[in-house]
Scaffold this motif. Structure first.
Motif, short mmCIF file in Angstrom:
data_model
loop_
_atom_site.label_atom_id
_atom_site.label_comp_id
_atom_site.label_asym_id
_atom_site.label_seq_id
_atom_site.Cartn_x
_atom_site.Cartn_y
_atom_site.Cartn_z
N ASN A 155 0.98 -1.31 -0.01
CA ASN A 155 -0.04 -0.13 -0.10
C ASN A 155 0.77 1.13 0.04
O ASN A 155 2.12 1.18 0.20
N SER A 156 0.32 2.28 -0.20
CA SER A 156 1.19 3.76 -0.36
C SER A 156 0.84 4.32 0.85
O SER A 156 1.41 5.51 1.04
N LYS A 157 0.08 4.01 1.88
CA LYS A 157 -0.12 4.79 3.16
C LYS A 157 0.76 4.64 4.16
O LYS A 157 1.39 5.52 4.84
N THR A 203 -1.91 4.05 -9.77
CA THR A 203 -1.13 5.39 -10.36
C THR A 203 -2.04 6.84 -9.78
O THR A 203 -1.41 7.63 -9.05
N GLY A 205 -4.18 6.82 -7.43
CA GLY A 205 -4.56 6.95 -6.10
C GLY A 205 -5.88 6.53 -5.85
O GLY A 205 -6.39 6.67 -4.61
N ASP A 208 -5.60 2.34 -2.61
CA ASP A 208 -4.25 2.57 -1.82
C ASP A 208 -3.44 1.49 -1.84
O ASP A 208 -2.39 1.77 -1.64
N ASP A 223 6.22 -0.56 -7.29
CA ASP A 223 6.79 0.51 -6.26
C ASP A 223 6.78 1.79 -6.75
O ASP A 223 6.64 2.76 -6.23
N GLN A 224 6.94 1.86 -8.28
CA GLN A 224 6.87 3.12 -9.11
C GLN A 224 5.72 3.72 -9.01
O GLN A 224 5.66 4.94 -9.31
N VAL A 225 4.47 3.17 -8.64
CA VAL A 225 3.15 3.93 -8.45
C VAL A 225 2.99 4.04 -7.03
O VAL A 225 1.64 4.10 -6.73
N GLY A 226 3.81 4.25 -6.24
CA GLY A 226 3.81 4.71 -4.70
C GLY A 226 3.54 3.56 -3.76
O GLY A 226 3.27 4.07 -2.80
N GLN A 227 3.65 2.43 -4.40
CA GLN A 227 3.41 1.22 -3.39
C GLN A 227 4.55 0.88 -2.48
O GLN A 227 5.32 0.17 -2.76
N THR A 228 4.96 1.96 -1.51
CA THR A 228 6.41 1.76 -0.97
C THR A 228 6.08 0.93 0.38
O THR A 228 7.36 0.52 1.02
#
Ligand code: X2X
Length: 336
Positions: A155-157, A203, A205, A208, A223-228
């Motif tokens: 997830n990105s959050k 991408t 958003g 999430d 990971d390039q689309v904000g899934q850190t």
């Protein structure tokens, strides 16, 4: 009279025999996959096609159509398209076929399979046979197992290490409503979406998070689309099934049926071993790109198991009590 009857019967038999023997094979058979050659899934299909071509000395040709293009990107329609003969063959995920084959939801039961040995104990045992029989009953001949892999949560959050961390997160899922139930039980907000739509949704958003095997996360560069944030919770794994539409299957000679099946078994075994062997390097590459990777303690794992028990209560009757018991027994008795 007798002679004439015998003659007629013989002539009919000859006609029948020659029509079977001369049954026109198609110049090319369509093979559907979701993921293309850059992924283990696509490589499994490539290997099958290659082995069949080689072993049939070019008599049987198959062409792969990836990205679910034969069903306009809607992977949950792949099975129906195969059953109706629109698609000849496929290497498909149990997740994507589960809307039409309820027994395939077995593999999606949260935390049923703790490790590779558990997957193998199910697929290679009586439960696996029962699952294949369920597929066949619905118009498709299953030949062999492959593997997409244990599905991990990104997830990105935020860091997710307990069920309450999922609270309110919009998570992309695919397949049957079982996934809605799993993620709802965890307090998340699941959204059903095809793979084709998933990356754009991540991408922008619109969602999430998502769940997919490490190989998919890596190759698709999620990971390039904000899934850190990535949690290794191994909550389920989707085997792949090599299969042929019954309509097409019945047109092959018994020898060629055996050839197709053995090639699928060999391709599947090759792909399962390869994808398992690559896992450590894949995880290292993901970490190197700065993704925060969370592993669960036993206690944290147990909290996820407890939070998803309602999924078993609701879905066991739909999958089949006996099948679920058979699978649980196979897992409990597995050889490590
Ligand atoms: O859509 C997905 O998540 C994928 C590619 O893993 C499947 O087809 C089940």
């Amino acid at each position: 009279m007798l002679n004439r009857r015998t003659f007629m019967a013989a002539a009919a038999a000859t006609l029948l025999f020659s029509s079977v023997a001369n049954a026109q094979y198609k110049d090319e058979y369509t093979v559907s996959t979701v993921l293309p050659s850059a992924f283990p899934w696509g490589q499994a299909a490539d290997k099958w096609v290659e082995l069949v071509k080689e072993r049939s000395e070019g008599r049987i040709n198959m062409k792969i159509y990836s990205n679910s293009q034969l069903v306009s990107g809607d992977q949950t329609k792949e099975f129906s398209a195969m059953r109706s003969g629109l698609i000849d063959m496929a290497v498909g995920s149990t997740i994507n076929w589960s809307p039409q084959v309820p027994e395939l939801n077995l593999f999606s039961l949260p935390f049923l399979m703790p490790d590779n040995a558990a997957i193998d104990a199910i697929t290679r045992g009586e439960a696996g046979k029962a699952v294949f029989a369920a597929i066949e009953k619905r118009g498709v001949t299953p030949l062999a197992w492959g593997e997409n892999g244990f599905r991990e949560l990104s997830n990105s959050k935020r860091t997710i290490s307990q069920p309450s961390d999922l609270d309110g997160l919009k998570i992309r899922v695919v397949g049957s409503p079982l996934f809605q139930d799993t993620f709802t039980a965890l307090g998340a907000n699941p959204t059903q979406m095809s793979w084709a739509d998933a990356k754009p949704a991540l991408t922008t958003g619109a969602v999430d998070g998502q769940e997919n095997p490490l190989s998919v996360f890596d190759v698709a560069r999620i990971d390039q689309v904000g899934q850190t944030h990535l949690t290794l919770w191994h909550y389920m794994a989707d085997p792949l099934v090599f299969a042929v539409s019954n309509r097409v299957w019945s047109q092959f000679s018994p020898e060629d049926q055996e050839l197709l099946k053995q090639a699928a078994i060999d391709a599947g075994q090759w792909e399962i071993e390869k994808s398992r062997a690559e896992l450590d390097a894949t995880l290292a590459a993901i970490k190197e790109r700065g993704v925060e990777v969370t592993e669960l303690t036993q206690e944290q794992h147990d909290a996820f198991v407890a939070a998803t028990q309602s999924v078993y209560e609701k879905w066991t009757p739909r999958i089949g009590e006996d099948l679920v018991k058979q699978a649980q027994k196979a897992v409990a008795e597995r050889q490590q």
